[in-house]
Design a protein around this motif. Structure first.
Motif, PDB file in Angstrom:
ATOM      1  N   PRO A 103       0.788  -1.334  -0.019  1.00 46.61           N
ATOM      2  CA  PRO A 103       0.073   0.013   0.045  1.00 46.61           C
ATOM      3  C   PRO A 103       0.948   1.270  -0.037  1.00 46.61           C
ATOM      4  CG  PRO A 103      -0.649  -1.545   1.774  1.00 46.61           C
ATOM      5  CD  PRO A 103       0.707  -2.096   1.280  1.00 46.61           C
TER       6      PRO A 103
ATOM      7  N   ILE B  80      -6.452   0.596   4.116  1.00 41.22           N
ATOM      8  CA  ILE B  80      -7.290   1.662   4.605  1.00 41.22           C
ATOM      9  C   ILE B  80      -7.886   2.259   3.335  1.00 41.22           C
ATOM     10  CG2 ILE B  80      -7.741   3.794   6.193  1.00 41.22           C
ATOM     11  CD1 ILE B  80      -4.842   2.395   7.691  1.00 41.22           C
TER      12      ILE B  80
ATOM     13  N   GLY C  75       0.894   5.568   0.246  1.00 45.64           N
ATOM     14  CA  GLY C  75       0.248   6.657   0.476  1.00 45.64           C
ATOM     15  C   GLY C  75       1.148   7.934  -0.252  1.00 45.64           C
ATOM     16  N   GLY C  76       1.700   8.994   0.655  1.00 45.19           N
ATOM     17  CA  GLY C  76       2.300   9.964   0.030  1.00 45.19           C
ATOM     18  C   GLY C  76       3.939   9.533  -0.176  1.00 45.19           C
ATOM     19  N   ARG C  77       4.299   8.528   0.252  1.00 47.55           N
ATOM     20  CA  ARG C  77       5.577   7.900   0.414  1.00 47.55           C
ATOM     21  C   ARG C  77       6.795   8.683   0.928  1.00 47.55           C
ATOM     22  NH1 ARG C  77       3.237   7.966  -4.084  1.00 47.55           N
ATOM     23  NH2 ARG C  77       4.402   9.586  -5.062  1.00 47.55           N
ATOM     24  N   THR C  78       6.061   9.517   1.805  1.00 48.56           N
ATOM     25  CA  THR C  78       6.981  10.185   2.721  1.00 48.56           C
ATOM     26  C   THR C  78       7.759   9.467   3.937  1.00 48.56           C
ATOM     27  OG1 THR C  78       5.247  11.160   4.383  1.00 48.56           O
ATOM     28  CG2 THR C  78       5.730  12.353   2.290  1.00 48.56           C
ATOM     29  N   GLY C  79       7.315   8.202   4.054  1.00 47.99           N
ATOM     30  CA  GLY C  79       7.734   7.300   5.337  1.00 47.99           C
ATOM     31  C   GLY C  79       9.173   7.289   5.345  1.00 47.99           C
TER      32      GLY C  79
ATOM     33  N   THR D 123       0.810   4.536   9.937  1.00 52.25           N
ATOM     34  CA  THR D 123       2.042   4.827  10.654  1.00 52.25           C
ATOM     35  C   THR D 123       1.489   5.279  12.196  1.00 52.25           C
ATOM     36  OG1 THR D 123       2.141   6.712   9.781  1.00 52.25           O
ATOM     37  CG2 THR D 123       3.437   5.080   8.735  1.00 52.25           C
TER      38      THR D 123
ATOM     39  N   SER E  60       5.932  17.210   6.739  1.00 55.31           N
ATOM     40  CA  SER E  60       5.606  16.359   5.347  1.00 55.31           C
ATOM     41  C   SER E  60       4.136  16.424   5.115  1.00 55.31           C
ATOM     42  CB  SER E  60       6.310  14.934   5.227  1.00 55.31           C
ATOM     43  OG  SER E  60       5.817  14.323   6.385  1.00 55.31           O
TER      44      SER E  60
ATOM     45  N   ASN F 258      -0.955   8.229   7.192  1.00 56.86           N
ATOM     46  CA  ASN F 258      -0.710   8.662   8.620  1.00 56.86           C
ATOM     47  C   ASN F 258      -1.451   7.720   9.577  1.00 56.86           C
ATOM     48  OD1 ASN F 258      -1.596  12.206   7.904  1.00 56.86           O
ATOM     49  ND2 ASN F 258       0.438  11.052   7.344  1.00 56.86           N
TER      50      ASN F 258
ATOM     51  N   GLY G 288       2.842  11.297  14.338  1.00 58.42           N
ATOM     52  CA  GLY G 288       2.707  12.065  15.536  1.00 58.42           C
ATOM     53  C   GLY G 288       3.033  13.322  14.960  1.00 58.42           C
TER      54      GLY G 288
ATOM     55  N   GLN H 128      -0.300  11.434   3.155  1.00 60.27           N
ATOM     56  CA  GLN H 128      -2.016  11.123   2.928  1.00 60.27           C
ATOM     57  C   GLN H 128      -2.470  10.520   4.394  1.00 60.27           C
ATOM     58  OE1 GLN H 128      -2.560   8.314  -0.183  1.00 60.27           O
ATOM     59  NE2 GLN H 128      -1.611   9.445  -1.725  1.00 60.27           N
TER      60      GLN H 128
HETATM   61  C1  FAD Z   1      10.264  15.812   6.210  1.00 58.68           C
HETATM   62  C2  FAD Z   1       9.617  14.980   6.897  1.00 58.68           C
HETATM   63  C3  FAD Z   1       9.375  15.121   8.205  1.00 58.68           C
HETATM   64  C4  FAD Z   1       8.505  14.011   8.900  1.00 58.68           C
HETATM   65  N1  FAD Z   1       8.075  14.380  10.233  1.00 58.68           N
HETATM   66  C5  FAD Z   1       7.273  13.163  10.819  1.00 58.68           C
HETATM   67  C6  FAD Z   1       6.984  13.753  12.059  1.00 58.68           C
HETATM   68  O1  FAD Z   1       7.212  14.624  12.682  1.00 58.68           O
HETATM   69  N2  FAD Z   1       5.926  12.808  12.721  1.00 58.68           N
HETATM   70  C7  FAD Z   1       5.741  11.659  12.074  1.00 58.68           C
HETATM   71  O2  FAD Z   1       5.039  10.637  12.617  1.00 58.68           O
HETATM   72  N3  FAD Z   1       6.157  11.170  10.755  1.00 58.68           N
HETATM   73  C8  FAD Z   1       6.948  12.281   9.968  1.00 58.68           C
HETATM   74  N4  FAD Z   1       7.426  11.792   9.013  1.00 58.68           N
HETATM   75  C9  FAD Z   1       7.164  10.488   8.392  1.00 58.68           C
HETATM   76  C10 FAD Z   1       6.042  10.324   7.453  1.00 58.68           C
HETATM   77  O3  FAD Z   1       5.600  11.778   6.873  1.00 58.68           O
HETATM   78  C11 FAD Z   1       4.821   9.707   8.219  1.00 58.68           C
HETATM   79  O4  FAD Z   1       5.079   8.369   8.652  1.00 58.68           O
HETATM   80  C12 FAD Z   1       3.682   9.632   7.370  1.00 58.68           C
HETATM   81  O5  FAD Z   1       2.464   9.342   8.235  1.00 58.68           O
HETATM   82  C13 FAD Z   1       3.766   8.793   6.166  1.00 58.68           C
HETATM   83  O6  FAD Z   1       2.561   9.063   5.305  1.00 58.68           O
HETATM   84  P1  FAD Z   1       2.521   8.562   3.785  1.00 58.68           P
HETATM   85  O7  FAD Z   1       1.331   9.109   3.372  1.00 58.68           O
HETATM   86  O8  FAD Z   1       3.536   9.381   3.317  1.00 58.68           O
HETATM   87  O9  FAD Z   1       2.729   7.108   3.874  1.00 58.68           O
HETATM   88  P2  FAD Z   1       3.546   6.037   3.173  1.00 58.68           P
HETATM   89  O10 FAD Z   1       5.282   6.467   3.270  1.00 58.68           O
HETATM   90  O11 FAD Z   1       3.341   6.278   1.662  1.00 58.68           O
HETATM   91  O12 FAD Z   1       3.459   4.761   3.829  1.00 58.68           O
HETATM   92  C14 FAD Z   1       3.966   4.267   5.087  1.00 58.68           C
HETATM   93  C15 FAD Z   1       3.216   3.458   5.566  1.00 58.68           C
HETATM   94  O13 FAD Z   1       1.879   3.073   5.674  1.00 58.68           O
HETATM   95  C16 FAD Z   1       1.435   2.184   4.668  1.00 58.68           C
HETATM   96  N5  FAD Z   1       0.449   2.739   3.993  1.00 58.68           N
HETATM   97  C17 FAD Z   1       0.094   3.929   3.256  1.00 58.68           C
HETATM   98  N6  FAD Z   1      -1.170   4.306   3.139  1.00 58.68           N
HETATM   99  C18 FAD Z   1      -1.899   3.301   3.380  1.00 58.68           C
HETATM  100  C19 FAD Z   1      -3.275   2.894   3.174  1.00 58.68           C
HETATM  101  N7  FAD Z   1      -4.128   3.801   2.796  1.00 58.68           N
HETATM  102  N8  FAD Z   1      -3.524   1.604   4.079  1.00 58.68           N
HETATM  103  C20 FAD Z   1      -2.733   0.950   4.582  1.00 58.68           C
HETATM  104  N9  FAD Z   1      -1.698   1.125   4.771  1.00 58.68           N
HETATM  105  C21 FAD Z   1      -0.949   2.221   4.113  1.00 58.68           C
HETATM  106  C22 FAD Z   1       2.512   1.744   3.543  1.00 58.68           C
HETATM  107  O14 FAD Z   1       2.405   0.508   2.955  1.00 58.68           O
HETATM  108  C23 FAD Z   1       3.872   1.956   4.682  1.00 58.68           C
HETATM  109  O15 FAD Z   1       3.951   0.902   5.285  1.00 58.68           O
HETATM  110  C24 FAD Z   1       8.177  12.772   8.280  1.00 58.68           C
HETATM  111  C25 FAD Z   1       8.554  12.594   6.925  1.00 58.68           C
HETATM  112  C26 FAD Z   1       9.253  13.699   6.141  1.00 58.68           C
HETATM  113  C27 FAD Z   1       9.923  13.176   4.824  1.00 58.68           C
END
Ligand code: FAD
Length: 460
Positions: free
Chosen positions: A67, A204, A69-73, A145, A133, A142, A148, A138
């Motif tokens: 899965p 989700i 999302g925004g790939r900021t993980g 993961t 991020s 959020n 926070g 997305q």
């Molecule tokens: C500059 C920067 C600052 C950041 N600061 C913080 C911070 O302060 N606090 C914090 O908690 N995080 C922070 N992060 C980390 C990141 O942004 C979070 O973990 C965010 O929640 C990831 O969301 P995403 O949509 O990018 O998920 P993704 O990176 O795309 O995916 C994260 C995980 O969730 C799963 N996933 C994604 N979408 C779904 C879905 N719809 N259903 C089921 N599983 C799914 C993926 O398989 C993967 O395992 C930061 C990242 C960056 C780049």
């Protein structure tokens, strides 16, 4: 044998299955730099039913799903290295319903976090989960993961705002979990299993999110402090008088990276080894007076060297930039990140001990400290020297991490406070969870994902 994707294509709208090299590279990874990227294709479903059809197709054809999302993980959770199908939620980005009186919105999982914050703001409400991020992440990511960020000290984690979820499990069932209810005492709350499950149980597809009243006058103080030992006494002094909405810290090295990249002037006249940033809702003069009084007491006690306070919303935003730009400003160093936490009262001792480990184990590496220190959460970033290959750098850092994790285990802390386990922290999960817990996690995964197609190899 190559897989025929024609039958998969028929389950999706046209142009919603990509297999070109650029898309595979783009959608097959997150912010980590350490892994091979090799998905088989990228699917963009538009509805929960399409997600269900795709999951069922994958189960029949024994294709694993990542899965996305925004790939900021930051832990490799959204990395596809082994011919997986990436299911990207990008086209599921609609807000479906809003109830102002109940302070509640219902949306698809691919809505960008910042869009939710903006939507709340447009309706004189507030979505308080915030971090650097949110312009790309997305809400589904959020939730997966349990993100926070910078406002946890007052408003809690993503988990605290999720009132309902629609998910497609690894076995292809659609579950509507908790349906926006505030109260629901009907047994196991599966919603909370999916929060923080990193895509290992299912996808989700929709969520109901709670909102709250907007703070009236967010005011920021940026303080220069002489040493790490001052951090907690300052926090305690403020918290006894005022409910802070944020308490962050960063080192002089972190500040210098931000100033270099963004061509920003120093925020204060006095240079210091560490800085902390406080935010409070100064909706009345009394709150501001209290903040000034605490500031002066801390100054008299030698806990502070200098400080600045915002006089307008713009100034508050400008001060936040020194903290919020850190991750992005060091990203080109391909940093090795540790996202660790202990309970706040243990943080001073923990910081002292980590400092000793870092100085003795990483003498030749540049180290950047920052974090959500009011929650006991430290981000320890080791910067890769240009001359060192990514693999050599990672293996050197991997040797040191267990020493920090050992100490964390003894102090009952966690190896991942908010970034998740993914691929990066999976080898170290046993420092935070017992064998019995890991066995239970595996058993839970089997119930929701009997074919082991949901993000296999991540987390457990
Ligand atoms: C500059 C920067 C600052 C950041 N600061 C913080 C911070 O302060 N606090 C914090 O908690 N995080 C922070 N992060 C980390 C990141 O942004 C979070 O973990 C965010 O929640 C990831 O969301 P995403 O949509 O990018 O998920 P993704 O990176 O795309 O995916 C994260 C995980 O969730 C799963 N996933 C994604 N979408 C779904 C879905 N719809 N259903 C089921 N599983 C799914 C993926 O398989 C993967 O395992 C930061 C990242 C960056 C780049």
């Amino acid at each position: 044998m190559s897989l025929d994707l024609t039958s998969l294509q028929t389950l999706l709208d046209s142009d919603c299955l990509l297999t070109d090299g650029d898309s595979l590279q783009h959608y097959g990874k997150d912010w980590t730099n350490f892994y091979t990227v090799a998905p088989i294709a990228i699917a963009f479903p538009k509805t929960t039913e399409q997600v269900q059809a795709v999951v069922r197709w994958c189960a029949q054809n024994q294709v694993a799903i990542v899965p996305s999302g925004g790939r900021t993980g930051l832990s490799g959770g959204a990395v596809a290295s082994n011919g997986e199908l990436v299911v990207a939620l990008d086209k599921m980005n609609n807000i479906l319903d809003f109830n102002a009186a109940a302070k509640r919105l219902h949306c698809q999982a691919g809505v960008i976090t910042e869009q939710i914050q903006q939507f709340a703001d447009d309706n004189s409400l507030y979505y308080p989960v915030d971090f650097a991020s949110t312009g790309s992440s997305q809400i589904g990511g959020n939730i997966a993961t349990n993100a926070g960020g910078i406002k946890v000290i007052k408003y809690g984690m993503t988990r605290d705002w999720v009132l309902g979820l629609t998910v497609v499990t690894g076995s292809g069932e659609i579950l509507e979990l908790n349906q926006g209810l505030v109260k629901n005492a009907t047994g196991y709350d599966f919603r909370h299993l999916f929060i923080g499950s990193e895509g290992t149980l299912g996808i989700i597809t929709e969520t109901t999110i709670g909102l709250c009243r907007k703070p009236q006058n967010l005011t920021v103080l940026l303080l220069a402090i002489p040493d790490l030992n001052s951090l907690m006494p300052i926090l305690e002094a403020f918290q006894q008088q005022i409910d802070l909405t944020a308490y962050e810290f960063f080192s002089d090295v972190a500040l210098s990276k931000v100033m270099d990249i963004h061509k920003m002037a120093a925020p204060l006249k006095t240079e210091a080894p560490f800085y902390c940033l406080l935010e409070l809702d100064a909706s009345s003069e009394t709150e501001l007076d209290k903040a000034f009084a605490v500031f002066e007491t801390c100054m008299e006690q030698g806990l502070l060297l200098d400080g600045a306070i915002s006089q307008s919303e713009q100034q508050a935003q400008d001060l936040w930039k020194y903290r919020e730009y850190i991750s992005e400003s060091i990203s080109h160093y391909k940093p090795y990140k540790n996202d660790i936490a202990v309970t706040p009262e243990k943080i001073s001792k923990f910081l002292e001990e980590v400092d000793v480990i870092v100085k003795s184990e990483y003498p030749e590496f540049e180290v950047v400290w920052f974090g959500h220190i009011g929650d006991g959460n430290l981000h320890l970033n080791i910067l890769k020297p240009e001359a060192l290959s990514v693999d050599d750098f990672k293996s050197q850092c991997d040797k040191v991490s267990p020493k920090i994790f050992q100490r964390l285990q003894e102090m009952k802390g966690t190896i991942s406070a908010e970034h998740g386990v993914g691929l990066l922290k999976k080898p170290y999960l046993n420092y935070s969870r017992t064998d019995a817990e890991i066995q239970l996690m595996k058993a839970v995964k089997k119930v929701f994902d009997p074919n082991n197609i949901m993000n296999p190899g991540k987390l457990i």
